[in-house]
Design a protein around this motif. Structure first.
Motif: not given
Length: 393
Positions: A295-316
């Motif tokens: 639904m979001t187009g964000i895989g598990t690895i990418d989601r963990l990386k974005k959460k670690a860098t606090n950039t989930m809100s910047q996902s496009d």
């Protein structure tokens, strides 16, 4: 269209029949075929719109008759690239030279994948014993064993299917070259790295749209086997819920003597109940994880990386269309672990290959396609391991 011998004739694109001979068949079957395609969700007609070309055509067995050329493709039409560029060797591994995809380098993953089969077969044997001892109705046992067979088939397909490994000859797509002036390279494979792909250190390959490496599958979950992985989760979840429902109904709502399990099977049922509860909770969590990724187009690895860098809100990222997971062959193919037919294979994988582009150009120019030799990658300088370990994967 014109054949090689200069004789002008028109041909049906599927079997080489003249359009005059095939017109009656199309007139009669056209409405029925269209109705069936709309009902099953097929987005292409393999008879009318298939521009397949048989690269293994042997003229000596056809009376020296050359293969008819496929007709020119109109914009928006589908065509199938029937050229098989996969290795024919009967070798197991994850390299490009291996004919059968199998990750044999991870002993722990092999044990966990075998454990899945052992537990599923144990549950099927337990339910079979219940039907033999007349603890449950035979139809209930048949339904459960069918679900187990579908789950194991999906598991085998997930484990033995190339998840979308990036070949050494991969190049960016035309849209990627037009929209970007620079492209990522994998520090381990020394090849083009498509968007949303990652390098798996266990499989030792870059995988397109990689979600994660699943030890229970002993394989990565990527663009090419995501459908099989989803089917395994769905069938395993259904098996667990089905078994818990049968056992719960027998325990809470059935007071007849006919509902009493045989004394030797009771202990097997208790163990199976514990396994079903654990499998139900685990597959429920994984189904929510996969659904969120689609639904979001964000895989598990990418989601963990974005959460670690606090950039989930910047996902496009864009949601993944279901046709990029289950294919366009129709809804009737969705429940079965068969390889999906993608609308745009290069778009799903995120890369193209020079060999395929040459074959497509030959077809578009109405030339007889020829088998292009594999391109040999230019020698590259290997970076030191201490530097490669710090590169993003």
């Amino acid at each position: 269209m014109t054949r090689d011998d200069g004789e002008s004739a028109t041909y049906d694109d599927h079997d080489g029949m003249s359009t005059a001979a095939g017109s009656t068949r199309r007139t009669v079957l056209g409405p029925a075929r269209s109705c069936l395609r709309n009902a099953c969700g097929c987005e292409y007609d393999p008879v009318v719109e298939n521009l397949d070309y048989d690269y293994g055509y042997d003229e000596t067995k056809r009376g020296s008759k050359p293969q008819p050329m496929p007709r020119m493709r109109s914009k928006g039409e589908y065509y199938v690239d029937s050229f098989n560029g996969e290795p024919w060797g009967c070798s197991f591994g994850t390299g490009e030279e291996n004919g059968v995809w199998m990750n044999s380098g991870d002993q722990a993953g092999s044990i966990m994948a075998a454990l899945v089969w052992l537990l599923m077969l144990y549950s099927a044997a337990t339910v079979t014993l219940l039907t033999i001892t007349e603890g449950i109705h035979p139809i209930l046992g048949m339904v459960y064993c069918t679900l187990v067979a579908m789950a194991l088939s999906s598991h085998a397909k997930t484990s033995l299917t190339d998840p979308g490994s990036v070949p050494r000859s991969a190049v960016p797509q035309e849209t990627q070259r037009r929209d970007s002036t620079s492209h990522s390279m994998c520090g381990q494979c020394q090849t083009f790295k498509p968007p949303m792909s990652h390098h798996c250190r266990i499989c030792n390959r870059c995988v397109s749209r990689m979600d994660h490496h699943c030890p229970w599958m002993n394989n990565c979950v990527g663009a090419a086997n995501l459908k099989h992985f989803v089917l395994f989760l769905v069938y395993t979840w259904t098996c667990s819920a089905y078994a818990l429902g049968v056992f719960g109904f027998n325990y809470f709502f059935c007071a007849d003597e006919d509902c009493t399990f045989h004394v030797l099977v009771v202990h097997l049922v208790r163990i199976m109940t514990v396994l079903c509860v654990g499998a139900f909770l685990f597959t429920s969590s994984m189904l929510m994880n996969v659904t969120y990724g689609i639904m979001t187009g964000i895989g598990t690895i990418d989601r963990l990386k974005k959460k670690a860098t606090n950039t989930m809100s910047q996902s496009d990222e864009e949601p993944i269309p279901l046709k990029d997971v289950f294919g366009i062959a129709g809804y009737h193919t969705w429940p079965f672990p068969v390889d999906p037919i993608f609308d745009d294979y290069d778009g799903v994988m995120g890369y193209s290959t020079p060999q395929r582009l040459v074959r497509e150009q030959q077809l578009m120019e109405h030339k007889r396609p020829t088998i292009t030799p594999d391109l040999v990658a230019a020698p590259t300088m290997e970076m030191p391991q201490c530097i490669s370990d710090f590169l993003p994967v």
